[in-house]
Design a protein around this motif. Sequence first.
Motif, PDB file in Angstrom:
ATOM      1  N   GLU A   1       0.816  -1.209   0.000  1.00 27.57           N
ATOM      2  CA  GLU A   1       0.000   0.000   0.000  1.00 27.57           C
ATOM      3  C   GLU A   1       0.854   1.265   0.000  1.00 27.57           C
ATOM      4  O   GLU A   1       1.707   1.466   0.858  1.00 27.57           O
ATOM      5  CB  GLU A   1      -0.922  -0.002   1.221  1.00 27.57           C
ATOM      6  CG  GLU A   1      -2.023   1.015   1.126  1.00 27.57           C
ATOM      7  CD  GLU A   1      -3.061   0.809   2.208  1.00 27.57           C
ATOM      8  OE1 GLU A   1      -3.590   1.827   2.663  1.00 27.57           O
ATOM      9  OE2 GLU A   1      -3.326  -0.334   2.569  1.00 27.57           O
ATOM     10  N   GLY A   2       0.618   2.108  -0.995  1.00 27.49           N
ATOM     11  CA  GLY A   2       1.302   3.378  -1.105  1.00 27.49           C
ATOM     12  C   GLY A   2       2.722   3.295  -1.655  1.00 27.49           C
ATOM     13  O   GLY A   2       3.330   4.309  -1.945  1.00 27.49           O
ATOM     14  N   LYS A   3       3.273   2.080  -1.800  1.00 27.76           N
ATOM     15  CA  LYS A   3       4.653   1.941  -2.262  1.00 27.76           C
ATOM     16  C   LYS A   3       4.749   1.374  -3.667  1.00 27.76           C
ATOM     17  O   LYS A   3       5.574   1.781  -4.457  1.00 27.76           O
ATOM     18  CB  LYS A   3       5.444   1.063  -1.296  1.00 27.76           C
ATOM     19  CG  LYS A   3       5.567   1.683   0.074  1.00 27.76           C
ATOM     20  CD  LYS A   3       6.355   0.810   0.998  1.00 27.76           C
ATOM     21  CE  LYS A   3       6.432   1.464   2.369  1.00 27.76           C
ATOM     22  NZ  LYS A   3       7.096   0.639   3.330  1.00 27.76           N
ATOM     23  N   GLY A   4       3.925   0.374  -3.946  1.00 29.42           N
ATOM     24  CA  GLY A   4       3.958  -0.223  -5.274  1.00 29.42           C
ATOM     25  C   GLY A   4       3.520  -1.667  -5.256  1.00 29.42           C
ATOM     26  O   GLY A   4       2.927  -2.154  -4.293  1.00 29.42           O
ATOM     27  N   ILE A   5       3.848  -2.352  -6.338  1.00 29.61           N
ATOM     28  CA  ILE A   5       3.440  -3.750  -6.522  1.00 29.61           C
ATOM     29  C   ILE A   5       4.667  -4.563  -6.906  1.00 29.61           C
ATOM     30  O   ILE A   5       5.457  -4.164  -7.763  1.00 29.61           O
ATOM     31  CB  ILE A   5       2.386  -3.870  -7.644  1.00 29.61           C
ATOM     32  CG1 ILE A   5       1.103  -3.138  -7.249  1.00 29.61           C
ATOM     33  CG2 ILE A   5       2.092  -5.327  -7.975  1.00 29.61           C
ATOM     34  CD1 ILE A   5       0.084  -3.057  -8.365  1.00 29.61           C
ATOM     35  N   LEU A   6       4.816  -5.716  -6.270  1.00 30.86           N
ATOM     36  CA  LEU A   6       5.826  -6.691  -6.682  1.00 30.86           C
ATOM     37  C   LEU A   6       5.104  -7.681  -7.583  1.00 30.86           C
ATOM     38  O   LEU A   6       4.194  -8.383  -7.146  1.00 30.86           O
ATOM     39  CB  LEU A   6       6.431  -7.407  -5.476  1.00 30.86           C
ATOM     40  CG  LEU A   6       7.426  -8.510  -5.804  1.00 30.86           C
ATOM     41  CD1 LEU A   6       8.647  -7.936  -6.527  1.00 30.86           C
ATOM     42  CD2 LEU A   6       7.856  -9.230  -4.535  1.00 30.86           C
ATOM     43  N   ARG A   7       5.471  -7.716  -8.868  1.00 31.92           N
ATOM     44  CA  ARG A   7       4.810  -8.587  -9.840  1.00 31.92           C
ATOM     45  C   ARG A   7       5.749  -9.742 -10.181  1.00 31.92           C
ATOM     46  O   ARG A   7       6.865  -9.533 -10.648  1.00 31.92           O
ATOM     47  CB  ARG A   7       4.446  -7.823 -11.095  1.00 31.92           C
ATOM     48  CG  ARG A   7       3.780  -8.709 -12.152  1.00 31.92           C
ATOM     49  CD  ARG A   7       3.140  -7.917 -13.240  1.00 31.92           C
ATOM     50  NE  ARG A   7       1.985  -7.208 -12.686  1.00 31.92           N
ATOM     51  CZ  ARG A   7       1.428  -6.158 -13.264  1.00 31.92           C
ATOM     52  NH1 ARG A   7       1.894  -5.684 -14.382  1.00 31.92           N
ATOM     53  NH2 ARG A   7       0.388  -5.567 -12.699  1.00 31.92           N
ATOM     54  N   LEU A   8       5.280 -10.953  -9.931  1.00 32.66           N
ATOM     55  CA  LEU A   8       6.023 -12.156 -10.289  1.00 32.66           C
ATOM     56  C   LEU A   8       5.416 -12.738 -11.548  1.00 32.66           C
ATOM     57  O   LEU A   8       4.198 -12.896 -11.644  1.00 32.66           O
ATOM     58  CB  LEU A   8       5.969 -13.186  -9.159  1.00 32.66           C
ATOM     59  CG  LEU A   8       6.481 -12.740  -7.802  1.00 32.66           C
ATOM     60  CD1 LEU A   8       6.312 -13.861  -6.790  1.00 32.66           C
ATOM     61  CD2 LEU A   8       7.924 -12.315  -7.874  1.00 32.66           C
ATOM     62  N   ARG A   9       6.236 -13.051 -12.528  1.00 28.57           N
ATOM     63  CA  ARG A   9       5.770 -13.665 -13.771  1.00 28.57           C
ATOM     64  C   ARG A   9       6.297 -15.079 -13.795  1.00 28.57           C
ATOM     65  O   ARG A   9       7.453 -15.340 -13.472  1.00 28.57           O
ATOM     66  CB  ARG A   9       6.290 -12.894 -14.975  1.00 28.57           C
ATOM     67  CG  ARG A   9       5.726 -13.400 -16.281  1.00 28.57           C
ATOM     68  CD  ARG A   9       6.071 -12.433 -17.406  1.00 28.57           C
ATOM     69  NE  ARG A   9       5.393 -12.804 -18.627  1.00 28.57           N
ATOM     70  CZ  ARG A   9       5.953 -13.539 -19.575  1.00 28.57           C
ATOM     71  NH1 ARG A   9       7.190 -13.972 -19.452  1.00 28.57           N
ATOM     72  NH2 ARG A   9       5.275 -13.844 -20.657  1.00 28.57           N
ATOM     73  N   GLY A  10       5.453 -16.009 -14.159  1.00 29.10           N
ATOM     74  CA  GLY A  10       5.868 -17.399 -14.114  1.00 29.10           C
ATOM     75  C   GLY A  10       5.383 -18.214 -15.281  1.00 29.10           C
ATOM     76  O   GLY A  10       4.963 -17.684 -16.309  1.00 29.10           O
ATOM     77  N   SER A  11       5.443 -19.506 -15.084  1.00 32.15           N
ATOM     78  CA  SER A  11       5.024 -20.461 -16.101  1.00 32.15           C
ATOM     79  C   SER A  11       4.137 -21.517 -15.459  1.00 32.15           C
ATOM     80  O   SER A  11       4.342 -21.898 -14.312  1.00 32.15           O
ATOM     81  CB  SER A  11       6.236 -21.156 -16.716  1.00 32.15           C
ATOM     82  OG  SER A  11       7.079 -20.230 -17.329  1.00 32.15           O
ATOM     83  N   LEU A  12       3.180 -21.982 -16.214  1.00 32.71           N
ATOM     84  CA  LEU A  12       2.338 -23.089 -15.784  1.00 32.71           C
ATOM     85  C   LEU A  12       2.963 -24.364 -16.321  1.00 32.71           C
ATOM     86  O   LEU A  12       3.084 -24.544 -17.534  1.00 32.71           O
ATOM     87  CB  LEU A  12       0.913 -22.912 -16.316  1.00 32.71           C
ATOM     88  CG  LEU A  12      -0.101 -23.957 -15.906  1.00 32.71           C
ATOM     89  CD1 LEU A  12      -0.229 -24.045 -14.395  1.00 32.71           C
ATOM     90  CD2 LEU A  12      -1.443 -23.641 -16.519  1.00 32.71           C
TER      91      LEU A  12
END
Length: 135
Positions: free
Chosen positions: A75-86
Amino acid sequence: RATPSESSVLLPSRGLRRLAPDGAGIPVSKKGRAAAARPKYIVALPGHLAPVAGGELGTIRKLDSPHPELDFGFEGKGILRLRGSLVHTRAKYLAMVPKDHQLLCDEEITSILLFSEARWLPADAPDGAPGQREL
């Protein structure tokens, strides 16, 4: 932090030790068919997840694609986005849940969500902006 020699030893969890305090066997039972209706996934994250409190951890997006994304919002700082594979495995895994001094096992799990790429999205930068950083 565990040293490499300590991390190679796989110890049972506290919950499993409580099921068999004297080292005796633990009965394993199969759950009914109702639990098999939903697909189940093993989720592999690139790091140690230590949530401070219960509640929502994040959001999985694009689960119907070969490269799903997992967003952890700060909140208020940002987003950590993890990209992966199925990953659909040849091996089959069982999910076991301790209950009433026995282990209940669900249907087999044959899919793994393997998250290997991380990107930090600052709160003040829109999607695709130069403020994004690969981690």
